[in-house]
Design a protein around this motif. Structure first.
Motif, PDB file in Angstrom:
ATOM      1  N   GLU A 213       0.811  -1.214   0.000  1.00  0.00           N
ATOM      2  CA  GLU A 213       0.000   0.000   0.000  1.00  0.00           C
ATOM      3  C   GLU A 213       0.846   1.265   0.000  1.00  0.00           C
ATOM      4  OE1 GLU A 213      -3.369   0.053   2.666  1.00  0.00           O
ATOM      5  OE2 GLU A 213      -3.391  -2.131   2.719  1.00  0.00           O
ATOM      6  N   GLU A 214       2.133   1.167   0.393  1.00  0.00           N
ATOM      7  CA  GLU A 214       3.000   2.339   0.340  1.00  0.00           C
ATOM      8  C   GLU A 214       3.807   2.388  -0.959  1.00  0.00           C
ATOM      9  OE1 GLU A 214       6.310   0.223   3.260  1.00  0.00           O
ATOM     10  OE2 GLU A 214       6.118   2.397   3.250  1.00  0.00           O
ATOM     11  N   HIS A 215       3.411   1.576  -1.926  1.00  0.00           N
ATOM     12  CA  HIS A 215       4.060   1.499  -3.234  1.00  0.00           C
ATOM     13  C   HIS A 215       4.181   2.891  -3.865  1.00  0.00           C
ATOM     14  CE1 HIS A 215       4.955  -0.506  -7.131  1.00  0.00           C
ATOM     15  NE2 HIS A 215       4.269   0.490  -7.654  1.00  0.00           N
ATOM     16  N   VAL A 216       5.361   3.184  -4.408  1.00  0.00           N
ATOM     17  CA  VAL A 216       5.591   4.424  -5.153  1.00  0.00           C
ATOM     18  C   VAL A 216       5.646   4.067  -6.631  1.00  0.00           C
ATOM     19  CG1 VAL A 216       7.161   6.355  -5.566  1.00  0.00           C
ATOM     20  CG2 VAL A 216       6.786   5.508  -3.233  1.00  0.00           C
ATOM     21  N   LEU A 217       4.716   4.616  -7.368  1.00  0.00           N
ATOM     22  CA  LEU A 217       4.536   4.260  -8.777  1.00  0.00           C
ATOM     23  C   LEU A 217       5.606   4.896  -9.651  1.00  0.00           C
ATOM     24  CD1 LEU A 217       2.382   2.682 -10.447  1.00  0.00           C
ATOM     25  CD2 LEU A 217       1.324   4.899 -10.922  1.00  0.00           C
ATOM     26  N   GLY A 218       5.966   4.187 -10.719  1.00  0.00           N
ATOM     27  CA  GLY A 218       6.926   4.712 -11.680  1.00  0.00           C
ATOM     28  C   GLY A 218       6.242   5.347 -12.878  1.00  0.00           C
ATOM     29  N   ILE A 219       6.861   5.194 -14.046  1.00  0.00           N
ATOM     30  CA  ILE A 219       6.357   5.812 -15.269  1.00  0.00           C
ATOM     31  C   ILE A 219       5.190   5.003 -15.810  1.00  0.00           C
ATOM     32  CG2 ILE A 219       6.946   6.573 -17.587  1.00  0.00           C
ATOM     33  CD1 ILE A 219       8.428   8.035 -15.391  1.00  0.00           C
ATOM     34  N   GLY A 220       4.090   5.669 -16.108  1.00  0.00           N
ATOM     35  CA  GLY A 220       2.925   5.030 -16.701  1.00  0.00           C
ATOM     36  C   GLY A 220       2.265   5.962 -17.693  1.00  0.00           C
ATOM     37  N   GLY A 221       1.118   5.535 -18.191  1.00  0.00           N
ATOM     38  CA  GLY A 221       0.410   6.352 -19.170  1.00  0.00           C
ATOM     39  C   GLY A 221       0.017   7.709 -18.625  1.00  0.00           C
ATOM     40  N   ALA A 222      -0.434   7.750 -17.365  1.00  0.00           N
ATOM     41  CA  ALA A 222      -0.813   9.032 -16.771  1.00  0.00           C
ATOM     42  C   ALA A 222       0.393   9.958 -16.642  1.00  0.00           C
ATOM     43  CB  ALA A 222      -1.453   8.803 -15.400  1.00  0.00           C
ATOM     44  N   THR A 223       1.567   9.379 -16.401  1.00  0.00           N
ATOM     45  CA  THR A 223       2.790  10.169 -16.292  1.00  0.00           C
ATOM     46  C   THR A 223       3.042  10.950 -17.570  1.00  0.00           C
ATOM     47  OG1 THR A 223       3.762   8.505 -14.836  1.00  0.00           O
ATOM     48  CG2 THR A 223       5.273  10.061 -15.892  1.00  0.00           C
ATOM     49  N   THR A 224       3.060  10.236 -18.678  1.00  0.00           N
ATOM     50  CA  THR A 224       3.359  10.889 -19.946  1.00  0.00           C
ATOM     51  C   THR A 224       2.242  11.834 -20.360  1.00  0.00           C
ATOM     52  OG1 THR A 224       2.500   8.933 -21.107  1.00  0.00           O
ATOM     53  CG2 THR A 224       4.859   9.038 -20.722  1.00  0.00           C
ATOM     54  N   THR A 225       1.004  11.500 -20.003  1.00  0.00           N
ATOM     55  CA  THR A 225      -0.106  12.394 -20.326  1.00  0.00           C
ATOM     56  C   THR A 225       0.055  13.735 -19.624  1.00  0.00           C
ATOM     57  OG1 THR A 225      -1.658  10.580 -20.698  1.00  0.00           O
ATOM     58  CG2 THR A 225      -2.600  12.719 -20.163  1.00  0.00           C
ATOM     59  N   LEU A 226       0.302  13.692 -18.307  1.00  0.00           N
ATOM     60  CA  LEU A 226       0.406  14.943 -17.561  1.00  0.00           C
ATOM     61  C   LEU A 226       1.663  15.720 -17.926  1.00  0.00           C
ATOM     62  CD1 LEU A 226      -0.696  16.885 -15.492  1.00  0.00           C
ATOM     63  CD2 LEU A 226       0.396  15.550 -13.691  1.00  0.00           C
ATOM     64  N   SER A 227       2.784  15.035 -18.111  1.00  0.00           N
ATOM     65  CA  SER A 227       3.994  15.762 -18.509  1.00  0.00           C
ATOM     66  C   SER A 227       3.781  16.451 -19.848  1.00  0.00           C
ATOM     67  CB  SER A 227       5.193  14.822 -18.573  1.00  0.00           C
ATOM     68  OG  SER A 227       5.030  13.838 -19.573  1.00  0.00           O
ATOM     69  N   GLY A 228       3.003  15.817 -20.735  1.00  0.00           N
ATOM     70  CA  GLY A 228       2.704  16.430 -22.019  1.00  0.00           C
ATOM     71  C   GLY A 228       1.727  17.583 -21.924  1.00  0.00           C
ATOM     72  N   LEU A 229       0.929  17.637 -20.844  1.00  0.00           N
ATOM     73  CA  LEU A 229      -0.015  18.739 -20.648  1.00  0.00           C
ATOM     74  C   LEU A 229       0.661  19.980 -20.078  1.00  0.00           C
ATOM     75  CD1 LEU A 229      -3.151  16.988 -19.083  1.00  0.00           C
ATOM     76  CD2 LEU A 229      -2.938  17.895 -21.389  1.00  0.00           C
ATOM     77  N   GLN A 230       1.826  19.816 -19.451  1.00  0.00           N
ATOM     78  CA  GLN A 230       2.479  20.975 -18.846  1.00  0.00           C
ATOM     79  C   GLN A 230       2.816  22.012 -19.915  1.00  0.00           C
ATOM     80  OE1 GLN A 230       5.427  20.660 -15.811  1.00  0.00           O
ATOM     81  NE2 GLN A 230       4.965  18.505 -15.374  1.00  0.00           N
ATOM     82  N   LEU A 231       2.521  23.273 -19.604  1.00  0.00           N
ATOM     83  CA  LEU A 231       2.759  24.346 -20.561  1.00  0.00           C
ATOM     84  C   LEU A 231       4.256  24.580 -20.722  1.00  0.00           C
ATOM     85  CD1 LEU A 231      -0.261  24.745 -20.029  1.00  0.00           C
ATOM     86  CD2 LEU A 231       0.117  27.207 -20.077  1.00  0.00           C
ATOM     87  N   PRO A 232       4.762  24.583 -21.951  1.00  0.00           N
ATOM     88  CA  PRO A 232       6.195  24.795 -22.179  1.00  0.00           C
ATOM     89  C   PRO A 232       6.543  26.278 -22.181  1.00  0.00           C
ATOM     90  CG  PRO A 232       5.108  24.373 -24.264  1.00  0.00           C
ATOM     91  CD  PRO A 232       4.038  24.277 -23.193  1.00  0.00           C
ATOM     92  N   VAL A 233       6.160  26.958 -21.110  1.00  0.00           N
ATOM     93  CA  VAL A 233       6.355  28.403 -20.988  1.00  0.00           C
ATOM     94  C   VAL A 233       7.164  28.672 -19.724  1.00  0.00           C
ATOM     95  CG1 VAL A 233       5.199  30.623 -20.754  1.00  0.00           C
ATOM     96  CG2 VAL A 233       4.150  28.820 -22.141  1.00  0.00           C
ATOM     97  N   PRO A 234       8.261  29.403 -19.804  1.00  0.00           N
ATOM     98  CA  PRO A 234       9.078  29.664 -18.605  1.00  0.00           C
ATOM     99  C   PRO A 234       8.287  30.421 -17.537  1.00  0.00           C
ATOM    100  CG  PRO A 234      10.299  30.205 -20.605  1.00  0.00           C
ATOM    101  CD  PRO A 234       8.880  29.964 -21.019  1.00  0.00           C
ATOM    102  N   VAL A 235       8.433  29.976 -16.285  1.00  0.00           N
ATOM    103  CA  VAL A 235       7.797  30.632 -15.144  1.00  0.00           C
ATOM    104  C   VAL A 235       8.779  30.628 -13.978  1.00  0.00           C
ATOM    105  CG1 VAL A 235       5.419  30.088 -15.786  1.00  0.00           C
ATOM    106  CG2 VAL A 235       6.739  28.442 -14.428  1.00  0.00           C
ATOM    107  N   ARG A 236       8.390  31.328 -12.899  1.00  0.00           N
ATOM    108  CA  ARG A 236       9.273  31.400 -11.737  1.00  0.00           C
ATOM    109  C   ARG A 236       9.075  30.207 -10.812  1.00  0.00           C
ATOM    110  NH1 ARG A 236       9.630  33.728  -6.585  1.00  0.00           N
ATOM    111  NH2 ARG A 236       7.430  34.312  -6.605  1.00  0.00           N
ATOM    112  N   ARG A 237       7.832  29.981 -10.337  1.00  0.00           N
ATOM    113  CA  ARG A 237       7.603  28.939  -9.331  1.00  0.00           C
ATOM    114  C   ARG A 237       6.501  27.995  -9.795  1.00  0.00           C
ATOM    115  NH1 ARG A 237       6.001  30.195  -3.798  1.00  0.00           N
ATOM    116  NH2 ARG A 237       7.392  28.551  -3.073  1.00  0.00           N
ATOM    117  N   VAL A 238       6.733  26.687  -9.586  1.00  0.00           N
ATOM    118  CA  VAL A 238       5.760  25.651  -9.919  1.00  0.00           C
ATOM    119  C   VAL A 238       5.526  24.797  -8.683  1.00  0.00           C
ATOM    120  CG1 VAL A 238       5.275  23.607 -11.319  1.00  0.00           C
ATOM    121  CG2 VAL A 238       6.367  25.597 -12.368  1.00  0.00           C
TER     122      VAL A 238
END
Length: 522
Positions: A156-181
């Motif tokens: 139950e304390e499993h830490v998940l690795g790379i999956g479909g949701a990973t690549t989906t969300l990383s692809g949704l991130q705006l490629p625009v420079p900002v100060r804090r995320v």
């Protein structure tokens, strides 16, 4: 939940997971050994070929194991056997594969586990390749061992690795420079690492101390600084702070609150139904800087007489945020339950599996849930909201390997551009058709006039827009030279229709094409 969170009916209790310690000397030495071994996505796939690689994606390692057995042992094959196949190797081979860092140091760091003359992986360690607007990149990502390597259901304390949701969300991130995320619920840290490519500083939070340890290890292993890791639930670790961007793949999986149903930390936030997603979305407004954006994944429930997207709309009713929600898919209660029970490593056809399905279906029945939607949420903070869009797009057909982030950024720019132009200003604007737009025409046999015309977007969300003669003619003439009003006037004259009537008909549809990226301001 009660204190007893064990999997109902399992006959194997997972051993306590090892602590993962990110000592800089260890991570830098490990990186040197992985580099020397050629431990990359391409290198691993070349070890056993495309057929074996495809089998591994299906969770079967036999073909890959057979391919390695017929070849000489190398540092790459040893590392791949340990971390991709999840199989032990002789100590001598492990020593040869990790000459810089050493097996003992990796054991102390929680990466390997030595047992006499053999060595086994204590965690999963995979090469990961990606493409974003800054170009191609590659990292190594540590996470917890999956069901294939463990031979039983995950902890139950499993830490998940790379999956479909990973690549989906990383692809949704705006490629625009900002100060804090802010990366809310960082897990193995992958989203924080992607965010750091466009941000001066990233704050990564998680309720799991183990997840933060692994995320910190991953950042150090890949030489990424500027990430502040904080322990705590949801927005508690950043109370009173605001960010230019918030990204989150929250633990949104809807789980019955019943004794004996496992509550996996990586996917279950401990709330009833979709309350966690609602809590996260309602908390965005007080943590976004003016003009700040958020990109998230989530689930929401459809209930008797209560559409899921309308429920999400109600969560933003009292805010001034721009909101765009895309429902990618919707699952019925049995399919949803089966998906997430299998995800935890419980096998279909067993009594445990059937008991867990019963628990899920009882919960859905009692709360009148008829289905669960999954999709994306994009939010922007500003003045009066100019965007409130809640739509279903089951097929995203665009072919951009970097994901949808650039498309979302262009859409938000288009919202601002359209909001600043009334109909007169819009008619005076110059538009051009996007380079990825094509037109399909279908004819009845022997007929010279098309019966169906469709504008097709090649990238982005891959939208298909039915077009009549006037709209198709406008798009065909939109090369940026003439103003919108001039093109409409010419079409009206050629077709013999009233100019005002055609303008009233086309302007709203042209605004939609600008919003969707099929037409661009010239």
């Amino acid at each position: 939940m009660t204190a007893d969170r064990s999997v109902v009916g399992t006959d194997t209790t997972p051993a306590r997971l090892p602590d993962v310690v990110a000592e800089p000397a260890v991570t830098s030495a490990l990186a040197a050994d992985l580099t020397a071994a050629g431990y990359t996505v391409e290198g691993v796939d070349a070890l056993w070929g495309t057929e074996a690689a495809a089998a591994l994606h299906r969770g079967v390692r036999v073909a890959a194991r057979r391919a390695l057995a017929s070849r000489p042992t190398t540092p790459l094959s040893t590392v791949a056997t340990l971390f991709v196949l999840g199989l032990p190797v002789p100590r001598a081979e492990a020593d040869a594969a990790f000459p810089t860092v050493g097996v003992d140091a990796l054991g102390a760091a929680g990466v390997l586990r030595a047992d006499g003359d053999t060595v086994a992986a204590a965690v999963d360690l995979r090469p990961y390749a990606f493409v974003d607007d800054l170009g191609a990149g590659s990292w190594w990502i540590v996470s917890d061992l999956g069901e294939l390597a463990l031979g039983h259901a995950i902890s139950e304390e499993h830490v998940l690795g790379i999956g479909g949701a990973t690549t989906t969300l990383s692809g949704l991130q705006l490629p625009v420079p900002v100060r804090r995320v802010l990366d809310l619920g960082t897990g193995c840290g992958i989203q924080a690492m992607h965010a750091r490519r466009f941000a001066e500083q990233v704050v990564a939070t998680d309720i799991s101390r183990r997840a933060l340890d692994i995320a910190r290890f991953n950042a150090q292993l890949n030489g990424i600084d500027g990430i502040d890791f904080r322990l705590g639930s949801l927005f508690e670790p950043v109370a009173g702070e605001r960010f230019d961007r918030i990204v989150s793949n929250p633990p949104f999986v809807i789980t019955p609150r019943r004794q004996g149903v496992p509550a996996y930390e990586y996917r279950d936030g401990g709330m009833v139904g979709d309350a966690l997603v609602e809590t996260v979305l309602r908390g965005l407004a007080e943590h976004l800087e003016p003009g700040g954006t958020a990109q998230l994944l989530g689930n929401w429930e459809h209930r008797w007489g209560d559409d899921g997207l309308e429920r999400v709309r109600s969560w933003f009713a009292d805010t001034d945020l721009d909101v765009w929600v895309v429902e990618r898919e919707r699952e019925d209660p049995p399919a949803y339950a089966e998906t997430w029970i299998r995800d935890g490593g419980t096998k279909p056809g067993t009594a445990v599996f059937d008991d867990l399905v019963d628990a899920w279906l009882d919960d859905f029945r009692d709360r009148h849930v008829t289905g669960v939607g999954f999709g994306y949420v994009v939010v922007r903070s500003g003045g009066a909201p100019d965007l409130r869009r809640f739509e279903r797009l089951p097929q995203v057909l665009g072919a951009n390997p970097a994901g949808l982030g650039a498309t979302i950024a262009r859409t938000l720019d288009a919202v601002s551009w359209l909001a600043g132009r009334d109909d007169d200003a819009f008619a005076a604007a110059h538009l051009r058709v996007a380079g990825d737009v094509t037109e399909e025409r279908h004819y009845w046999p022997g007929n010279d006039d098309p019966t169906v015309m469709t504008l097709v977007q090649g990238g982005g969300f891959g939208r298909r827009v039915d077009a009549d003669t006037a709209l198709a003619a406008f798009v065909g003439a939109a090369d940026g030279e003439l103003a919108v009003g001039q093109i409409i006037g010419a079409i009206a004259q050629l077709t013999g229709v009233d100019d005002r009537a055609l303008t009233a008909d086309l302007l709203p549809r042209l605004r939609d094409l600008v919003l969707d990226g099929l037409l661009l301001p010239a």
